[in-house]
Design an enzyme around this catalytic site. Structure first.
Site, PDB file in Angstrom:
ATOM      1  N   ARG A  94      -9.186  -0.126   3.984  1.00 23.55           N
ATOM      2  CA  ARG A  94      -8.288   0.857   3.337  1.00 23.55           C
ATOM      3  C   ARG A  94      -6.969   0.212   2.960  1.00 23.55           C
ATOM      4  NH1 ARG A  94      -6.339   4.801   7.293  1.00 23.55           N
ATOM      5  NH2 ARG A  94      -4.744   4.983   5.706  1.00 23.55           N
ATOM      6  N   ASP A 110       4.087   0.384  12.090  1.00 21.79           N
ATOM      7  CA  ASP A 110       2.806  -0.084  11.542  1.00 21.79           C
ATOM      8  C   ASP A 110       2.497  -1.521  11.963  1.00 21.79           C
ATOM      9  OD1 ASP A 110       3.155   1.731   8.409  1.00 21.79           O
ATOM     10  OD2 ASP A 110       2.560   2.355  10.417  1.00 21.79           O
ATOM     11  N   LYS A 138       0.838  -1.209   0.000  1.00 28.91           N
ATOM     12  CA  LYS A 138       0.000   0.000   0.000  1.00 28.91           C
ATOM     13  C   LYS A 138       0.871   1.256   0.000  1.00 28.91           C
ATOM     14  CE  LYS A 138      -1.688   1.691   3.971  1.00 28.91           C
ATOM     15  NZ  LYS A 138      -1.401   3.123   4.178  1.00 28.91           N
ATOM     16  N   ASN A 139       1.872   1.306   0.879  1.00 28.65           N
ATOM     17  CA  ASN A 139       2.630   2.549   1.053  1.00 28.65           C
ATOM     18  C   ASN A 139       3.613   2.809  -0.079  1.00 28.65           C
ATOM     19  OD1 ASN A 139       1.128   2.967   3.276  1.00 28.65           O
ATOM     20  ND2 ASN A 139       2.698   2.387   4.763  1.00 28.65           N
ATOM     21  N   ARG A 144      -1.580  15.138  10.769  1.00 29.79           N
ATOM     22  CA  ARG A 144      -0.225  14.722  10.368  1.00 29.79           C
ATOM     23  C   ARG A 144       0.581  15.969   9.998  1.00 29.79           C
ATOM     24  NH1 ARG A 144      -1.406   9.208   9.236  1.00 29.79           N
ATOM     25  NH2 ARG A 144       0.608   8.613   8.406  1.00 29.79           N
ATOM     26  N   PRO A 145       1.688  16.253  10.708  1.00 27.66           N
ATOM     27  CA  PRO A 145       2.502  17.425  10.387  1.00 27.66           C
ATOM     28  C   PRO A 145       3.199  17.244   9.041  1.00 27.66           C
ATOM     29  CG  PRO A 145       3.602  16.066  12.015  1.00 27.66           C
ATOM     30  CD  PRO A 145       2.270  15.429  11.758  1.00 27.66           C
ATOM     31  N   ILE A 146       3.412  18.349   8.333  1.00 28.07           N
ATOM     32  CA  ILE A 146       4.187  18.261   7.080  1.00 28.07           C
ATOM     33  C   ILE A 146       5.256  19.347   7.037  1.00 28.07           C
ATOM     34  CG2 ILE A 146       2.303  17.202   5.742  1.00 28.07           C
ATOM     35  CD1 ILE A 146       1.840  19.985   4.495  1.00 28.07           C
ATOM     36  N   ASP A 147       5.698  19.786   8.229  1.00 30.07           N
ATOM     37  CA  ASP A 147       6.729  20.845   8.263  1.00 30.07           C
ATOM     38  C   ASP A 147       8.026  20.404   7.583  1.00 30.07           C
ATOM     39  OD1 ASP A 147       6.519  19.130  10.589  1.00 30.07           O
ATOM     40  OD2 ASP A 147       8.187  20.226  11.458  1.00 30.07           O
ATOM     41  N   ARG A 199      -5.212  10.381   2.859  1.00 28.79           N
ATOM     42  CA  ARG A 199      -4.145  10.906   3.716  1.00 28.79           C
ATOM     43  C   ARG A 199      -2.858  11.092   2.928  1.00 28.79           C
ATOM     44  NH1 ARG A 199      -7.210   7.675   6.526  1.00 28.79           N
ATOM     45  NH2 ARG A 199      -8.009   8.318   8.551  1.00 28.79           N
ATOM     46  N   CYS A 256      -4.966  12.059  11.023  1.00 32.62           N
ATOM     47  CA  CYS A 256      -5.053  10.609  11.191  1.00 32.62           C
ATOM     48  C   CYS A 256      -5.555  10.356  12.610  1.00 32.62           C
ATOM     49  CB  CYS A 256      -3.687   9.976  11.020  1.00 32.62           C
ATOM     50  SG  CYS A 256      -3.874   8.344  10.323  1.00 32.62           S
TER      51      CYS A 256
HETATM   52  C1  EPZ Z   1       4.161   6.899   6.632  1.00 34.13           C
HETATM   53  O1  EPZ Z   1       3.423   7.951   7.224  1.00 34.13           O
HETATM   54  C2  EPZ Z   1       3.200   5.738   6.505  1.00 34.13           C
HETATM   55  N1  EPZ Z   1       2.096   6.111   5.609  1.00 34.13           N
HETATM   56  C3  EPZ Z   1       2.644   5.375   7.874  1.00 34.13           C
HETATM   57  O2  EPZ Z   1       1.876   4.187   7.694  1.00 34.13           O
HETATM   58  C4  EPZ Z   1       3.801   5.033   8.812  1.00 34.13           C
HETATM   59  O3  EPZ Z   1       3.296   4.843  10.129  1.00 34.13           O
HETATM   60  C5  EPZ Z   1       4.845   6.142   8.817  1.00 34.13           C
HETATM   61  O4  EPZ Z   1       5.247   6.490   7.481  1.00 34.13           O
HETATM   62  C6  EPZ Z   1       6.102   5.732   9.582  1.00 34.13           C
HETATM   63  O5  EPZ Z   1       6.652   4.592   8.950  1.00 34.13           O
HETATM   64  C7  EPZ Z   1       2.325   6.024   4.277  1.00 34.13           C
HETATM   65  O6  EPZ Z   1       3.402   5.659   3.827  1.00 34.13           O
HETATM   66  C8  EPZ Z   1       1.155   6.372   3.393  1.00 34.13           C
HETATM   67  P1  EPZ Z   1       6.433   9.984   8.783  1.00 34.13           P
HETATM   68  P2  EPZ Z   1       4.084   9.439   7.267  1.00 34.13           P
HETATM   69  O7  EPZ Z   1       6.530  11.235   8.016  1.00 34.13           O
HETATM   70  O8  EPZ Z   1       4.922   9.636   6.076  1.00 34.13           O
HETATM   71  C9  EPZ Z   1       6.865  13.204  12.265  1.00 34.13           C
HETATM   72  C10 EPZ Z   1      -0.016   2.820   7.718  1.00 34.13           C
HETATM   73  O9  EPZ Z   1      -0.521   2.255   8.688  1.00 34.13           O
HETATM   74  N2  EPZ Z   1       6.816  14.201  11.179  1.00 34.13           N
HETATM   75  O10 EPZ Z   1       7.470   8.928   8.577  1.00 34.13           O
HETATM   76  O11 EPZ Z   1       2.985  10.399   7.545  1.00 34.13           O
HETATM   77  C11 EPZ Z   1       5.540  12.467  12.442  1.00 34.13           C
HETATM   78  O12 EPZ Z   1       4.674  13.181  13.301  1.00 34.13           O
HETATM   79  C12 EPZ Z   1       0.445   4.246   7.868  1.00 34.13           C
HETATM   80  O13 EPZ Z   1       0.203   2.290   6.605  1.00 34.13           O
HETATM   81  C13 EPZ Z   1       6.932  15.541  11.491  1.00 34.13           C
HETATM   82  O14 EPZ Z   1       7.059  15.910  12.642  1.00 34.13           O
HETATM   83  O15 EPZ Z   1       4.997   9.319   8.570  1.00 34.13           O
HETATM   84  C14 EPZ Z   1       5.993  11.162  13.058  1.00 34.13           C
HETATM   85  O16 EPZ Z   1       6.185  11.328  14.452  1.00 34.13           O
HETATM   86  C15 EPZ Z   1       0.042   4.843   9.208  1.00 34.13           C
HETATM   87  N3  EPZ Z   1       6.891  16.448  10.480  1.00 34.13           N
HETATM   88  C16 EPZ Z   1       7.350  10.912  12.405  1.00 34.13           C
HETATM   89  O17 EPZ Z   1       7.799  12.180  11.918  1.00 34.13           O
HETATM   90  C17 EPZ Z   1       6.761  16.071   9.171  1.00 34.13           C
HETATM   91  O18 EPZ Z   1       6.752  16.947   8.274  1.00 34.13           O
HETATM   92  C18 EPZ Z   1       7.333   9.938  11.251  1.00 34.13           C
HETATM   93  O19 EPZ Z   1       6.347  10.363  10.341  1.00 34.13           O
HETATM   94  C19 EPZ Z   1       6.624  14.700   8.874  1.00 34.13           C
HETATM   95  C20 EPZ Z   1       6.670  13.777   9.889  1.00 34.13           C
END
Ligand code: EPZ
Length: 433
Positions: A398, A306, A22-23, A123-126, A93, A117
């Site tokens: 999903r 996950d 999926k991811n 979900r932050p995107i900074d 998402r 979520c």
């Molecule tokens: C991806 O989410 C996956 N989703 C998530 O899987 C997975 O839990 C996550 O990566 C970690 O492996 C997809 O790939 C679609 P991150 P993502 O950016 O990209 C912080 C599932 O069940 N962060 O790696 O949103 C964030 O808050 C889903 O399949 C910031 O602070 O996760 C977290 O604590 C759920 N600022 C950490 O980093 C940002 O701009 C990791 O988040 C981005 C992230």
């Protein structure tokens, strides 16, 4: 409302085929926006998150041909806008990947941010935006729509304070056609990052180092179409591994890459579960109450976050006291309340779940709060004495293709039932038997 009804206690036996990741799919499908020709993608999981992403591309003007439910041909040549309104992104998402892809194609992207979520809040995107700015984009927020624009994207060195899958994906998408070289430091190393890099390189990009913490991207002028097959889903495979370990039994999990599952295999073996690795399959055998252990969810190659809800459910029935810590998400333990309602003995202390193993769980009405919490409820229901009814099953559907069919084939007593309001008859949806 459609719910899953499970009568627990059946051991799992037989074979299960793992679907595409999926991811990886939700990153590769928007990446086709960068191609100047048709892309054929195989082994795409037929799940809602993918269907929603495909629908967004079609609404943007892409032509999508379903060769079969797992093979698509995507032609994005006639996409004519870099603006994606909330009506199109609110159900996905992963729609923030459209920012990177549209920036990469038009040097401009205006995308409404999707909903948050059920864990980790919105979900932050900074990190994503900081990366785009480092490539020369000006970022503004126009009533919840992120507007990123650059005269020309220029390669740069981008260091992420924290490992982020999404930010790594988004910068890869934006940088493949930028001028010069982009270096992503502290990059995510998940299998789906490598899969995206392989797809982009097949389109003519120049991405090296994916799978390590330094990814180097040399911008190219244009990207062409290609044919590609998505990798098997690491988390779907891990979920079936833990389901067999918890419910007991002997199953063969086919179409996997054992190396992607090493951390899960190691943990299950530590708890006394037999895991036998073959070239592209795994056998999981469990016939006794397992030992406790400590698990810390970390970015790849650590134990996947996950898989955190699923392993916690498995450990709820093990001997002794286990500790599960999530080093990625701050509050991904909401589902524990549901396990406690089934008889689990778990305490949350900060980022950790302290699990005192119990002999038995009992069936109860529970809900899926998010995708992997829903997977945990499936596992708990299959292990529990009596009937478990899971609501909010759209979360589960999903991310798990044909989950009822696959679990029934392994011997689980599970059906999808439509529970209309009180005065209407209950209707069984999934085939009986
Ligand atoms: C991806 O989410 C996956 N989703 C998530 O899987 C997975 O839990 C996550 O990566 C970690 O492996 C997809 O790939 C679609 P991150 P993502 O950016 O990209 C912080 C599932 O069940 N962060 O790696 O949103 C964030 O808050 C889903 O399949 C910031 O602070 O996760 C977290 O604590 C759920 N600022 C950490 O980093 C940002 O701009 C990791 O988040 C981005 C992230």
């Amino acid at each position: 409302m459609e719910k899953f009804v499970i009568n627990g206690g059946n051991k799992l036996h037989g074979e299960v085929e793992i679907s595409g990741a999926k991811n990886a799919a939700v990153a590769i499908i928007p990446a086709t926006i960068l191609a100047e020709d048709i892309c054929r993608i195989e082994n795409i999981p037929d799940i809602r998150d993918v269907q929603v992403m495909v629908k967004i591309l079609m609404e943007m003007g892409a032509a999508v041909r379903y060769i079969n439910s797992n093979t698509l041909e995507i032609d994005t040549r006639y996409i004519n806008s870099y603006i994606i309104p909330y009506e199109m992104t609110k159900y996905s998402r992963s729609s923030y990947y459209l920012l990177g892809a549209l920036l990469g194609r038009y040097s401009h992207a205006k995308v409404a941010m999707p909903g948050g979520c059920n864990f980790g809040g919105v979900r932050p995107i900074d990190f994503h935006l900081k990366g785009f700015a480092k490539l020369g984009a000006t970022i503004t927020n126009d009533n919840g729509m992120i507007d990123a624009e650059a005269a020309r994207l220029i390669g740069n060195v981008i260091y992420f304070d924290k490992v982020s899958v999404g930010a790594t994906v988004n910068i890869m998408l934006a940088a493949v056609k930028a001028r010069g070289i982009t270096i992503i430091e502290n990059a995510a190393k998940e299998p789906h990052i490598v899969d995206l890099a392989n797809f982009l390189n097949l389109m003519g990009a120049n991405v090296t180092g994916a799978g390590t913490d330094v990814i180097r991207i040399r911008g190219v002028h244009s990207l062409h179409g290609c044919s590609y097959s998505i990798i098997p889903d690491q988390i779907e495979a891990g979920t079936y591994m833990v389901a067999a370990a918890a419910a007991k039994g002997d199953i063969l999990i086919k179409n996997v890459i054992p190396k992607h599952l090493e951390s899960i295999t190691a943990k299950l073996r530590e708890c006394g579960v037999t895991v036998i690795e073959y070239d592209d399959s795994l056998k999981v055998v469990s016939n006794k109450r397992c030992k406790c252990c400590k698990v810390t969810a970390m970015p790849h190659p650590g134990f996947p976050t996950d898989m955190q809800p699923q392993i916690t459910t498995f450990l709820a029935l093990s001997k002794g006291t286990s500790i599960v810590t999530d080093g990625v998400w701050d509050n991904r333990f909401r589902y524990v309340d549901q396990l406690i309602s089934m008889g689990a003995s778990i305490q949350i202390e900060g980022k950790a779940a302290i699990i005192s193993g119990v002999q038995k769980l009992h069936g109860a009405p529970v809900r899926a709060d998010d995708l992997r919490a829903g997977a945990a409820m499936l596992i708990a229901g299959m292990c529990a004495d009596g009937k478990t009814v899971i609501e909010n099953i759209y979360h589960i559907e999903r991310g798990y293709e044909r989950v009822i069919e696959k679990l029934k084939k392994l011997g689980a007593d599970i059906t999808k039932v439509d529970f209309p309001d009180e005065n209407q008859k209950v209707k069984v949806i999934s085939p009986a038997g």
